[in-house]
Scaffold this motif. Structure first.
Motif, PDB file in Angstrom:
ATOM      1  N   GLU A   1       0.824  -1.215   0.000  1.00  0.00           N
ATOM      2  CA  GLU A   1       0.000   0.000   0.000  1.00  0.00           C
ATOM      3  C   GLU A   1       0.856   1.262   0.000  1.00  0.00           C
ATOM      4  O   GLU A   1       0.525   2.250  -0.667  1.00  0.00           O
ATOM      5  CB  GLU A   1      -0.946   0.004   1.213  1.00  0.00           C
ATOM      6  N   LEU A   2       1.955   1.226   0.739  1.00  0.00           N
ATOM      7  CA  LEU A   2       2.819   2.404   0.768  1.00  0.00           C
ATOM      8  C   LEU A   2       3.534   2.584  -0.566  1.00  0.00           C
ATOM      9  O   LEU A   2       3.772   3.716  -1.000  1.00  0.00           O
ATOM     10  CB  LEU A   2       3.823   2.280   1.917  1.00  0.00           C
ATOM     11  N   SER A   3       3.854   1.480  -1.226  1.00  0.00           N
ATOM     12  CA  SER A   3       4.434   1.569  -2.565  1.00  0.00           C
ATOM     13  C   SER A   3       3.421   2.153  -3.547  1.00  0.00           C
ATOM     14  O   SER A   3       3.768   2.954  -4.426  1.00  0.00           O
ATOM     15  CB  SER A   3       4.891   0.186  -3.037  1.00  0.00           C
ATOM     16  N   HIS A   4       2.153   1.767  -3.389  1.00  0.00           N
ATOM     17  CA  HIS A   4       1.078   2.324  -4.217  1.00  0.00           C
ATOM     18  C   HIS A   4       0.984   3.837  -4.004  1.00  0.00           C
ATOM     19  O   HIS A   4       0.831   4.610  -4.960  1.00  0.00           O
ATOM     20  CB  HIS A   4      -0.234   1.645  -3.825  1.00  0.00           C
ATOM     21  N   LEU A   5       1.100   4.255  -2.761  1.00  0.00           N
ATOM     22  CA  LEU A   5       1.029   5.683  -2.449  1.00  0.00           C
ATOM     23  C   LEU A   5       2.195   6.438  -3.090  1.00  0.00           C
ATOM     24  O   LEU A   5       2.046   7.583  -3.538  1.00  0.00           O
ATOM     25  CB  LEU A   5       1.032   5.865  -0.929  1.00  0.00           C
ATOM     26  N   GLN A   6       3.356   5.781  -3.160  1.00  0.00           N
ATOM     27  CA  GLN A   6       4.504   6.423  -3.797  1.00  0.00           C
ATOM     28  C   GLN A   6       4.282   6.620  -5.301  1.00  0.00           C
ATOM     29  O   GLN A   6       4.751   7.601  -5.880  1.00  0.00           O
ATOM     30  CB  GLN A   6       5.759   5.589  -3.570  1.00  0.00           C
ATOM     31  N   PHE A   7       3.601   5.661  -5.933  1.00  0.00           N
ATOM     32  CA  PHE A   7       3.268   5.845  -7.344  1.00  0.00           C
ATOM     33  C   PHE A   7       2.412   7.103  -7.511  1.00  0.00           C
ATOM     34  O   PHE A   7       2.647   7.917  -8.411  1.00  0.00           O
ATOM     35  CB  PHE A   7       2.530   4.625  -7.890  1.00  0.00           C
TER      36      PHE A   7
END
Length: 739
Positions: free
Chosen positions: A63-69
């Protein structure tokens, strides 16, 4: 695209500098890790043989990687090499992306906690911890979003004579015009709701635009001092263009929020409006169709579920920055939300609605110039598409090359008396699209038309239900795939009688059959009449429309049966080649990479010495650059004018490269829970072409973000005179081409 247009683009220096800092706040910061045992040696200091490849330290949180996108998308609004209206578009896209992130991903984490179904991912982080970190980072991103809007985008547009006129600066003529607009267009359809025991708090639908109004005084029934809710009618435009006669020139726009706010007192005659504050509630919008309860009526179950989508549990409250604390607390209590779910907004509460500017303002000079997609000469000049495909396979890359051959293939098949059957999968296309029209025409012309429609394509469910009804009315056979597996494969199978034989013509793609998406997304299209591929596609359709044991396919890779395992085999083969001293290489380009077995296999290949390049647009849970584990893996994300959507799997294969194109990302859902296909390129020229196009992305130094081992992303910085953009190179090479 004309030679002149290409040259003009080439002359323009596309040199994205590092994100312009509005302040010292770091936007693309490292992904936080789980607190580690202080007695445990850091993973970078351990010997490779001491590391378990399932160790949570080897994985970033999904989820945090998604937020970085989403953060990388937001940074496009800061890139001065994009035209200003395109920068505004990126700001809107970020807003829309964040909406879906909260509706689906945050809502899912909250549901886990609510129903005590907490499940840690490979990174080992508990959902409650993830929610806290999401809130922390999302608040920073939203604050940055509105600073970009207010301090950069709107002032820059104003210098181009595109102005957003706030109510505090209306002149006398403008105020009078707006007052008439409110009287004639807003007041007759708006319904203010005063809150008291006889008027309970209204049930507000997901993402609707509302105002909370604080009142003072006594009304006609003796009620005094209180709150009222004013839902803004969805039929009203969120932006209104002022006529030229009340402005000094240029394009002048007014927010609906300003119009309602300025005339709130007219909604409550005789009362004093102490404050009027816009807000928006985001709800859980993920459909929960229970596969065990729907029986044979998936469409009926989905129609029922769609009715409740607008009223799921609350997940986020956005409200005007100046709203008093006691009102905010009252709303949080009403919606059963916590402080971390509150987002105070310095501007319109739904920036995605600013996309309307593109329709209201006719300023092509403030956007990217249009271009003509290319079309191979032989495909354009042949005696028809069937004749052209009989002679050779065709590979197209959209949007640089035209999507029209795909539409034309179906249209030609619909009219051709020799075509006896058409089968197609549809995920997102639209009920009135050219693709849908061709299928309807084919069915009405007596062809055997069978369409596999994925009703559960998120946020396109209603459109797909309408499409299914239209096709059925035309006489087509419509099925909804397999209950527990979404049908995500992109396939067309056309059966044509040629003499005494039946020939199968096939289209396979990495993207949806949506003409609009084909202008905005990068995707591959492949057209062939190869007999074995035709047989394979036929077998996949047999499984989708009928019931049978797993049918063996010769050339395609087919999820959930063979795709994942064959990918792992090819990765392992590269590792074996490296260990045996043979050259090896892996290049994978996908939207997201999360499947743990795939990640572990890549780690092992890296340990064996395989050079691995991953081009991952969005979520990536793999951690690159760890000594002895992933030091041979590089990960980059390319964000630019077009949305990267191609999925490519390249293996050097001991000097005999294998290239598969696919509808499938490297995610659990794609490889294990969806119907997907990957198809091989069998022509050496096509294989070499795709490798060359991958290299464009690997050498891109203007729109590439490089993933670091700590989870941060760094934007590539080109040296002067060494500017390379993958999308610009493809546009120059493929658009309006006469190959």
């Amino acid at each position: 695209m004309s030679e002149q247009s290409v040259n003009e683009i080439d002359k323009k220096e596309t040199i994205p500098s590092p994100p312009l800092e509005l302040d010292s706040e770091l936007v693309l910061e490292p992904i936080p890790e789980q607190p580690q045992d202080p007695n445990k040696i850091a993973i970078e200091e351990r010997l490779p043989e001491e590391i378990d490849l399932a160790d949570p330290e080897l994985y970033f949180n999904r989820e945090l990687s998604h937020l970085q996108f989403n953060a990388r998308v937001l940074e496009q609004a800061m890139d001065e090499n994009h035209p200003i209206l395109n920068r505004l578009m990126f700001l809107c896209i970020f807003s829309s992306n964040m909406d879906e992130f909260f509706e689906i991903r945050v809502a899912g984490l909250k549901s886990q906690l609510e129903y005590s179904r907490e499940k840690n991912g490979p990174d080992g982080m508990h959902p409650k911890k993830v929610l806290g970190l999401i809130s922390e980072h999302a608040h920073k991103l939203v604050r940055r979003q509105y600073r970009i809007l207010n301090d950069i985008i709107l002032p820059k547009l104003a210098t181009e004579n595109v102005k957003f006129i706030r109510r505090t600066v209306w002149n006398e003529k403008q105020a009078a015009w707006v007052k008439r607009y409110f009287r004639d267009n807003v007041l007759p359809i708006i319904s203010p709701i005063g809150l008291d025991p006889a008027h309970p708090f209204p049930r507000l639908a997901n993402k609707t635009f509302n105002f909370v109004v604080e009142l003072e005084g006594r009304d006609a029934f003796g009620r005094e001092n209180g709150l009222a809710i004013v839902p803004a009618p969805s039929s009203l435009p969120r932006l209104v263009k002022l006529p030229d006669e009340v402005c000094e020139g240029g394009d002048n726009l007014v927010f609906l929020s300003s119009i309602i706010h300025a005339h709130a007192d007219q909604l409550f005659p005789g009362m004093t409006v102490k404050g009027c504050f816009q807000f928006r509630l985001t709800r859980n919008a993920d459909l929960e169709v229970d596969s065990d309860d729907i029986g044979v009526d998936l469409a009926g179950a989905l129609r029922t579920e769609l009715q409740s989508r607008h009223y799921g549990s609350s997940v986020r409250l956005e409200i005007a920055e100046n709203c008093p604390l006691h009102i905010v607390d009252s709303l949080l209590k009403q919606f059963d939300l916590e402080q971390q779910d509150l987002y105070r907004i310095d501007g319109p509460v739904n920036l995605s609605r600013l996309m309307a500017v593109l329709e209201l303002v006719d300023r092509p000079d403030l956007m990217y110039p249009p271009f003509s997609p290319g079309l191979p000469r032989k495909l354009a000049s042949s005696g028809g598409l069937f004749e052209a495909i009989r002679q050779r396979d065709y590979l197209l890359m959209h949007p640089f090359e035209s999507f029209s051959p795909v539409i034309d293939l179906l249209s030609e098949a619909a009219k051709d008396p020799s075509v006896v059957a058409i089968r197609q999968t549809l995920y997102r296309t639209g009920s009135r699209s050219p693709i849908a029209n061709a299928l309807v025409e084919a069915a009405r012309n007596g062809k055997e038309v069978t369409v596999v429609i994925e009703l559960r394509a998120r946020f396109d469910e209603a459109e797909n239900l309408a499409l299914a009804s239209r096709l059925q009315d035309a006489g087509a056979i419509v099925v909804y795939g397999v209950v527990r597996h979404k049908t995500h494969a992109k396939m067309i199978l056309i059966v044509r009688r040629e003499g005494a034989d039946l020939t199968r013509y096939v289209h396979l793609g990495t993207g949806n059959y949506h003409a609009g998406n084909a202008r905005l997304y990068t995707d591959y299209s492949f057209m062939t009449c190869d007999k074995e591929i035709g047989d394979d596609v036929h077998r996949v359709f047999q499984q989708l429309t009928g019931m049978s044991k797993e049918l063996k396919v010769k050339k395609l890779l087919h999820a959930p049966f063979t795709l994942r395992d064959r990918l792992l085999e090819m990765i392992n083969r590269e590792a074996e080649n490296a260990l045996n001293g043979e050259p090896s290489r892996i290049i994978i380009k996908v939207n997201s990479l999360t499947e743990q077995r795939l990640v572990q296999s890549l780690y092992k290949a890296s340990q064996a010495g395989v050079k691995i390049d991953l081009i991952v647009r969005g979520i990536c849970t793999l951690r690159p650059g760890i000594k002895g584990i992933s030091s041979n893996i590089r990960v980059r994300s390319v964000i630019g004018r077009f949305l990267e959507h191609t999925r490519v799997y390249y293996f050097y294969n001991n000097r005999n490269p294998k290239v598969y194109l696919s509808s499938a990302d490297g995610m659990d859902r794609n490889l294990n829970n969806r119907i997907e296909v990957a198809f091989p390129l069998q022509d050496y020229k096509q294989t070499r072409r795709v490798k060359k196009e991958l290299e464009y992305y690997l050498t891109d130094n203007t729109q590439s973000w490089i993933l670091q081992s700590d989870g941060s992303y760094q934007l590539s910085k080109p040296r002067k005179g060494e500017y390379r953009s993958a999308q610009r190179a493809l546009l120059s090479e493929l658009a309006d081409n006469t190959r």
